[in-house]
Enzyme design. Structure first.
Site, PDB file in Angstrom:
ATOM      1  N   SER A 126       0.865  -1.182   0.000  1.00 30.98           N
ATOM      2  CA  SER A 126       0.000   0.000   0.000  1.00 30.98           C
ATOM      3  C   SER A 126       0.897   1.226   0.000  1.00 30.98           C
ATOM      4  O   SER A 126       1.729   1.397   0.901  1.00 30.98           O
ATOM      5  CB  SER A 126      -0.885   0.016   1.254  1.00 30.98           C
ATOM      6  N   HIS A 130      -1.456  -1.332  -4.014  1.00 31.49           N
ATOM      7  CA  HIS A 130      -2.702  -0.979  -3.320  1.00 31.49           C
ATOM      8  C   HIS A 130      -2.737   0.532  -3.095  1.00 31.49           C
ATOM      9  O   HIS A 130      -1.788   1.105  -2.553  1.00 31.49           O
ATOM     10  CB  HIS A 130      -2.707  -1.731  -1.986  1.00 31.49           C
ATOM     11  N   ASP A 136      -4.900   3.534  -1.357  1.00 29.88           N
ATOM     12  CA  ASP A 136      -5.919   3.821  -0.348  1.00 29.88           C
ATOM     13  C   ASP A 136      -6.520   5.192  -0.593  1.00 29.88           C
ATOM     14  O   ASP A 136      -5.850   6.202  -0.426  1.00 29.88           O
ATOM     15  CB  ASP A 136      -5.294   3.780   1.050  1.00 29.88           C
ATOM     16  N   MET A 179      -9.194   7.954   0.481  1.00 31.62           N
ATOM     17  CA  MET A 179      -9.951   8.366   1.681  1.00 31.62           C
ATOM     18  C   MET A 179     -10.501   9.772   1.471  1.00 31.62           C
ATOM     19  O   MET A 179      -9.814  10.629   0.923  1.00 31.62           O
ATOM     20  CB  MET A 179      -9.023   8.382   2.897  1.00 31.62           C
ATOM     21  N   HIS A 203      -8.590   0.784  -3.181  1.00 30.90           N
ATOM     22  CA  HIS A 203      -9.416   0.541  -1.994  1.00 30.90           C
ATOM     23  C   HIS A 203     -10.136   1.847  -1.682  1.00 30.90           C
ATOM     24  O   HIS A 203      -9.515   2.794  -1.202  1.00 30.90           O
ATOM     25  CB  HIS A 203      -8.486   0.086  -0.857  1.00 30.90           C
ATOM     26  N   MET A 223     -12.257   4.105   0.339  1.00 33.25           N
ATOM     27  CA  MET A 223     -12.813   4.393   1.664  1.00 33.25           C
ATOM     28  C   MET A 223     -13.495   5.748   1.573  1.00 33.25           C
ATOM     29  O   MET A 223     -13.053   6.743   2.154  1.00 33.25           O
ATOM     30  CB  MET A 223     -11.688   4.393   2.714  1.00 33.25           C
ATOM     31  N   MET A 256     -10.919  -6.022   6.842  1.00 31.72           N
ATOM     32  CA  MET A 256     -10.030  -5.028   7.457  1.00 31.72           C
ATOM     33  C   MET A 256      -9.577  -5.517   8.833  1.00 31.72           C
ATOM     34  O   MET A 256     -10.371  -5.971   9.652  1.00 31.72           O
ATOM     35  CB  MET A 256     -10.747  -3.689   7.622  1.00 31.72           C
ATOM     36  N   GLY A 286      -8.311   4.280   7.837  1.00 33.42           N
ATOM     37  CA  GLY A 286      -8.041   5.714   7.945  1.00 33.42           C
ATOM     38  C   GLY A 286      -6.560   6.041   7.996  1.00 33.42           C
ATOM     39  O   GLY A 286      -6.151   7.088   7.521  1.00 33.42           O
ATOM     40  N   PHE A 287      -5.776   5.146   8.573  1.00 26.56           N
ATOM     41  CA  PHE A 287      -4.363   5.463   8.775  1.00 26.56           C
ATOM     42  C   PHE A 287      -3.512   4.207   8.621  1.00 26.56           C
ATOM     43  O   PHE A 287      -3.936   3.111   9.003  1.00 26.56           O
ATOM     44  CB  PHE A 287      -4.137   6.036  10.186  1.00 26.56           C
ATOM     45  N   GLY A 319      -0.005   2.185   9.804  1.00 30.68           N
ATOM     46  CA  GLY A 319       0.776   2.093  11.031  1.00 30.68           C
ATOM     47  C   GLY A 319      -0.005   1.792  12.290  1.00 30.68           C
ATOM     48  O   GLY A 319       0.496   1.981  13.398  1.00 30.68           O
ATOM     49  N   ASP A 342      -5.953  -6.399   5.286  1.00 35.03           N
ATOM     50  CA  ASP A 342      -5.356  -5.057   5.178  1.00 35.03           C
ATOM     51  C   ASP A 342      -5.393  -4.396   6.549  1.00 35.03           C
ATOM     52  O   ASP A 342      -6.472  -4.190   7.106  1.00 35.03           O
ATOM     53  CB  ASP A 342      -6.174  -4.259   4.155  1.00 35.03           C
ATOM     54  N   GLY A 343      -4.207  -4.057   7.054  1.00 29.95           N
ATOM     55  CA  GLY A 343      -4.124  -3.297   8.288  1.00 29.95           C
ATOM     56  C   GLY A 343      -3.270  -3.970   9.335  1.00 29.95           C
ATOM     57  O   GLY A 343      -3.591  -5.058   9.793  1.00 29.95           O
ATOM     58  N   GLY A 344      -2.150  -3.339   9.662  1.00 27.33           N
ATOM     59  CA  GLY A 344      -1.314  -3.829  10.754  1.00 27.33           C
ATOM     60  C   GLY A 344      -0.555  -5.105  10.460  1.00 27.33           C
ATOM     61  O   GLY A 344      -0.064  -5.762  11.389  1.00 27.33           O
ATOM     62  N   SER A 346       3.180   0.176   6.091  1.00 28.64           N
ATOM     63  CA  SER A 346       4.364   0.532   6.884  1.00 28.64           C
ATOM     64  C   SER A 346       5.375  -0.608   6.974  1.00 28.64           C
ATOM     65  O   SER A 346       6.583  -0.352   6.980  1.00 28.64           O
ATOM     66  CB  SER A 346       3.960   1.038   8.269  1.00 28.64           C
TER      67      SER A 346
HETATM   68  C1  DX5 Z   1      -5.916   1.620   6.264  1.00 28.33           C
HETATM   69  C2  DX5 Z   1      -5.572   1.305   4.835  1.00 28.33           C
HETATM   70  C3  DX5 Z   1      -4.464   0.349   4.749  1.00 28.33           C
HETATM   71  C4  DX5 Z   1      -3.181   0.897   5.310  1.00 28.33           C
HETATM   72  C5  DX5 Z   1      -2.342  -0.221   5.815  1.00 28.33           C
HETATM   73  O1  DX5 Z   1      -6.942   2.535   6.298  1.00 28.33           O
HETATM   74  O2  DX5 Z   1      -6.671   0.748   4.169  1.00 28.33           O
HETATM   75  O3  DX5 Z   1      -4.260  -0.115   3.414  1.00 28.33           O
HETATM   76  O4  DX5 Z   1      -2.473   1.632   4.357  1.00 28.33           O
HETATM   77  O5  DX5 Z   1      -1.260   0.312   6.509  1.00 28.33           O
HETATM   78  P1  DX5 Z   1      -0.382  -0.615   7.481  1.00 28.33           P
HETATM   79  O6  DX5 Z   1       0.052  -1.801   6.697  1.00 28.33           O
HETATM   80  O7  DX5 Z   1       0.731   0.286   7.895  1.00 28.33           O
HETATM   81  O8  DX5 Z   1      -1.317  -0.973   8.603  1.00 28.33           O
HETATM   82 ZN    ZN Z   2      -6.239  -0.303   2.180  1.00 29.33          ZN
END
Ligand code: DX5
Ligand code: ZN
Length: 214
Positions: free
Chosen positions: A7, A32, A34, A36, A65, A67, A135, A140-141, A143, A173-175, A196
Protein backbone atom coordinates in the site's frame (compact mmCIF):
# COMPACT_ATOMS: atom_id res chain seq x y z
CA UNK A 1 -1.41 -18.36 -4.32
CA UNK A 2 -0.10 -15.76 -1.89
CA UNK A 3 0.18 -12.25 -3.27
CA UNK A 4 2.02 -9.41 -1.53
CA UNK A 5 0.49 -6.02 -2.21
CA UNK A 6 2.27 -2.89 -0.98
CA UNK A 7 0.00 0.00 0.00
CA UNK A 8 1.58 3.26 -1.11
CA UNK A 9 0.02 5.10 1.83
CA UNK A 10 3.39 4.88 3.63
CA UNK A 11 5.64 5.55 0.64
CA UNK A 12 7.64 8.73 0.00
CA UNK A 13 5.16 10.59 -2.23
CA UNK A 14 7.86 12.99 -3.31
CA UNK A 15 9.50 10.03 -5.04
CA UNK A 16 6.33 8.17 -6.03
CA UNK A 17 7.53 6.79 -9.36
CA UNK A 18 10.78 5.53 -7.82
CA UNK A 19 8.91 3.93 -4.92
CA UNK A 20 6.55 2.10 -7.31
CA UNK A 21 9.45 0.86 -9.43
CA UNK A 22 11.31 -0.22 -6.31
CA UNK A 23 8.49 -2.38 -4.93
CA UNK A 24 7.85 -3.81 -8.39
CA UNK A 25 11.51 -4.78 -8.66
CA UNK A 26 11.32 -6.16 -5.11
CA UNK A 27 8.61 -8.66 -6.09
CA UNK A 28 5.29 -6.92 -5.37
CA UNK A 29 2.29 -8.59 -7.00
CA UNK A 30 0.06 -5.49 -7.19
CA UNK A 31 -0.06 -1.90 -5.92
CA UNK A 32 -2.70 -0.98 -3.32
CA UNK A 33 -3.97 2.62 -3.39
CA UNK A 34 -5.92 3.82 -0.35
CA UNK A 35 -8.48 6.45 -1.29
CA UNK A 36 -9.95 8.37 1.68
CA UNK A 37 -12.43 11.22 1.67
CA UNK A 38 -12.53 12.61 5.21
CA UNK A 39 -16.17 11.50 5.53
CA UNK A 40 -16.29 7.72 5.64
CA UNK A 41 -12.91 7.72 7.36
CA UNK A 42 -11.35 10.49 9.46
CA UNK A 43 -8.51 11.17 7.04
CA UNK A 44 -7.95 12.42 3.49
CA UNK A 45 -5.37 10.67 1.33
CA UNK A 46 -5.14 10.49 -2.46
CA UNK A 47 -7.34 10.06 -5.50
CA UNK A 48 -7.76 9.75 -9.22
CA UNK A 49 -4.68 11.74 -10.43
CA UNK A 50 -2.39 9.55 -8.32
CA UNK A 51 -3.96 6.38 -9.77
CA UNK A 52 -3.18 7.77 -13.22
CA UNK A 53 0.39 8.56 -12.17
CA UNK A 54 0.91 5.06 -10.79
CA UNK A 55 -0.58 3.56 -13.96
CA UNK A 56 2.06 5.36 -15.99
CA UNK A 57 4.96 3.70 -14.17
CA UNK A 58 3.91 0.08 -13.62
CA UNK A 59 2.44 -2.94 -15.36
CA UNK A 60 1.35 -4.42 -12.02
CA UNK A 61 -2.36 -4.59 -11.24
CA UNK A 62 -3.56 -1.46 -9.43
CA UNK A 63 -5.82 -2.23 -6.49
CA UNK A 64 -7.95 0.78 -5.51
CA UNK A 65 -9.42 0.54 -1.99
CA UNK A 66 -12.19 3.12 -1.86
CA UNK A 67 -12.81 4.39 1.66
CA UNK A 68 -15.23 7.05 0.48
CA UNK A 69 -18.90 7.93 0.71
CA UNK A 70 -20.94 7.25 -2.46
CA UNK A 71 -18.23 5.14 -4.15
CA UNK A 72 -20.48 4.10 -7.04
CA UNK A 73 -20.36 7.69 -8.36
CA UNK A 74 -16.61 7.38 -8.89
CA UNK A 75 -16.12 3.84 -10.21
CA UNK A 76 -15.81 4.84 -13.85
CA UNK A 77 -13.28 7.56 -13.04
CA UNK A 78 -11.07 5.10 -11.16
CA UNK A 79 -11.35 2.49 -13.91
CA UNK A 80 -10.46 5.06 -16.57
CA UNK A 81 -7.51 6.26 -14.49
CA UNK A 82 -6.10 2.73 -14.59
CA UNK A 83 -7.51 0.70 -11.71
CA UNK A 84 -7.57 -3.06 -12.29
CA UNK A 85 -9.19 -4.01 -9.00
CA UNK A 86 -11.65 -1.77 -7.15
CA UNK A 87 -12.91 -2.56 -3.67
CA UNK A 88 -15.85 -0.87 -1.97
CA UNK A 89 -17.07 -1.06 1.62
CA UNK A 90 -20.36 -2.73 2.48
CA UNK A 91 -20.82 0.14 4.96
CA UNK A 92 -20.85 2.74 2.15
CA UNK A 93 -23.03 1.40 -0.65
CA UNK A 94 -25.35 -1.24 -2.00
CA UNK A 95 -22.97 -3.99 -3.06
CA UNK A 96 -25.69 -5.53 -5.23
CA UNK A 97 -25.30 -2.46 -7.45
CA UNK A 98 -21.63 -1.61 -6.95
CA UNK A 99 -20.02 -5.02 -7.56
CA UNK A 100 -21.67 -5.64 -10.97
CA UNK A 101 -20.86 -2.03 -11.91
CA UNK A 102 -17.17 -2.62 -11.16
CA UNK A 103 -17.17 -5.79 -13.24
CA UNK A 104 -18.95 -4.02 -16.09
CA UNK A 105 -16.02 -1.59 -16.19
CA UNK A 106 -13.67 -4.54 -16.73
CA UNK A 107 -12.23 -4.49 -13.19
CA UNK A 108 -12.10 -7.10 -10.45
CA UNK A 109 -14.67 -6.26 -7.79
CA UNK A 110 -13.82 -6.38 -4.09
CA UNK A 111 -16.23 -6.30 -1.14
CA UNK A 112 -14.75 -4.83 2.05
CA UNK A 113 -15.88 -5.06 5.65
CA UNK A 114 -14.72 -3.01 8.63
CA UNK A 115 -13.72 -4.50 11.97
CA UNK A 116 -17.15 -3.94 13.62
CA UNK A 117 -19.08 -5.30 10.61
CA UNK A 118 -20.09 -8.97 10.81
CA UNK A 119 -19.17 -11.38 8.03
CA UNK A 120 -22.89 -12.00 7.49
CA UNK A 121 -23.08 -8.55 5.87
CA UNK A 122 -21.08 -9.70 2.84
CA UNK A 123 -22.18 -13.34 2.55
CA UNK A 124 -25.02 -12.43 0.15
CA UNK A 125 -22.37 -11.25 -2.33
CA UNK A 126 -20.49 -14.51 -2.71
CA UNK A 127 -20.38 -15.03 -6.45
CA UNK A 128 -20.70 -11.28 -7.09
CA UNK A 129 -17.31 -10.33 -5.65
CA UNK A 130 -13.96 -11.32 -7.18
CA UNK A 131 -12.35 -10.92 -3.76
CA UNK A 132 -13.28 -10.01 -0.21
CA UNK A 133 -11.26 -7.65 1.98
CA UNK A 134 -11.40 -8.14 5.73
CA UNK A 135 -10.03 -5.03 7.46
CA UNK A 136 -7.72 -5.75 10.37
CA UNK A 137 -7.62 -2.09 11.51
CA UNK A 138 -10.26 0.63 11.52
CA UNK A 139 -9.54 2.26 8.16
CA UNK A 140 -8.04 5.71 7.95
CA UNK A 141 -4.36 5.46 8.77
CA UNK A 142 -1.31 3.34 8.13
CA UNK A 143 0.78 2.09 11.03
CA UNK A 144 -2.03 0.97 13.34
CA UNK A 145 -1.99 -2.14 15.51
CA UNK A 146 -3.37 -5.37 13.98
CA UNK A 147 -6.78 -6.38 15.36
CA UNK A 148 -6.66 -10.17 15.82
CA UNK A 149 -10.48 -10.42 15.74
CA UNK A 150 -10.09 -10.26 11.95
CA UNK A 151 -8.70 -13.81 11.96
CA UNK A 152 -11.94 -15.41 13.12
CA UNK A 153 -13.87 -13.42 10.52
CA UNK A 154 -11.51 -14.65 7.80
CA UNK A 155 -11.98 -18.24 8.95
CA UNK A 156 -15.78 -17.85 8.84
CA UNK A 157 -15.66 -16.25 5.40
CA UNK A 158 -13.21 -18.82 4.09
CA UNK A 159 -15.53 -21.59 5.23
CA UNK A 160 -18.47 -19.99 3.42
CA UNK A 161 -16.41 -19.41 0.26
CA UNK A 162 -15.06 -22.96 0.30
CA UNK A 163 -18.60 -24.30 -0.03
CA UNK A 164 -19.57 -22.03 -2.93
CA UNK A 165 -16.75 -20.26 -4.80
CA UNK A 166 -13.52 -21.78 -3.45
CA UNK A 167 -11.32 -19.84 -5.89
CA UNK A 168 -12.42 -16.44 -4.50
CA UNK A 169 -9.51 -15.00 -2.52
CA UNK A 170 -9.61 -13.12 0.78
CA UNK A 171 -7.53 -9.98 1.20
CA UNK A 172 -6.36 -8.68 4.56
CA UNK A 173 -5.36 -5.06 5.18
CA UNK A 174 -4.12 -3.30 8.29
CA UNK A 175 -1.31 -3.83 10.75
CA UNK A 176 0.25 -6.71 8.83
CA UNK A 177 3.85 -7.47 9.82
CA UNK A 178 6.38 -10.24 9.22
CA UNK A 179 5.47 -11.50 12.70
CA UNK A 180 1.68 -11.80 12.25
CA UNK A 181 1.36 -12.58 8.52
CA UNK A 182 1.53 -16.31 9.16
CA UNK A 183 -1.62 -16.17 11.27
CA UNK A 184 -3.45 -14.25 8.55
CA UNK A 185 -2.51 -16.86 5.96
CA UNK A 186 -3.40 -19.74 8.24
CA UNK A 187 -6.85 -18.20 8.69
CA UNK A 188 -7.34 -18.12 4.92
CA UNK A 189 -6.07 -14.76 3.64
CA UNK A 190 -4.02 -14.91 0.43
CA UNK A 191 -3.94 -11.27 -0.73
CA UNK A 192 -1.69 -9.56 1.79
CA UNK A 193 -1.68 -5.74 1.93
CA UNK A 194 1.04 -3.92 3.88
CA UNK A 195 2.05 -0.26 3.99
CA UNK A 196 4.36 0.53 6.88
CA UNK A 197 5.87 -2.96 7.15
CA UNK A 198 7.22 -2.53 3.62
CA UNK A 199 7.85 1.18 3.12
CA UNK A 200 9.32 1.87 6.55
CA UNK A 201 11.99 -0.77 6.09
CA UNK A 202 15.15 -0.32 4.04
CA UNK A 203 15.10 -3.58 2.07
CA UNK A 204 11.79 -3.91 0.23
CA UNK A 205 12.76 -7.21 -1.41
CA UNK A 206 13.65 -8.82 1.92
CA UNK A 207 10.41 -7.66 3.52
CA UNK A 208 8.26 -8.79 0.60
CA UNK A 209 10.00 -12.17 0.58
CA UNK A 210 9.50 -12.52 4.33
CA UNK A 211 5.82 -11.62 4.04
CA UNK A 212 5.46 -14.21 1.28
CA UNK A 213 7.10 -17.05 3.16
CA UNK A 214 6.17 -16.02 6.74
C1 DX5 B 1 -5.92 1.62 6.26
C2 DX5 B 1 -5.57 1.31 4.83
C3 DX5 B 1 -4.46 0.35 4.75
C4 DX5 B 1 -3.18 0.90 5.31
C5 DX5 B 1 -2.34 -0.22 5.81
O1 DX5 B 1 -6.94 2.54 6.30
O2 DX5 B 1 -6.67 0.75 4.17
O3 DX5 B 1 -4.26 -0.11 3.41
O4 DX5 B 1 -2.47 1.63 4.36
O5 DX5 B 1 -1.26 0.31 6.51
P1 DX5 B 1 -0.38 -0.62 7.48
O6 DX5 B 1 0.05 -1.80 6.70
O7 DX5 B 1 0.73 0.29 7.90
O8 DX5 B 1 -1.32 -0.97 8.60
ZN1 ZN C 1 -6.24 -0.30 2.18
Amino acid sequence: MIQIIPSILSCDFGRLAEEIRAVEAAGADAIHIDVMDGHFVPNISIGIPIVRAVRAVTQLPIDCHLMIAHPTQYLRAFAEAGADWISVHVETCDLATALPAIRALGCRAGAVLNPPTPVAAVLPYIGEADFFLVMSVDPGFAGQRFLPEALEKIRTLQHALHARTPATPIQIDGGITIENVGRAKAAGASLIVAASAIFQGRDYAATIAALRTG
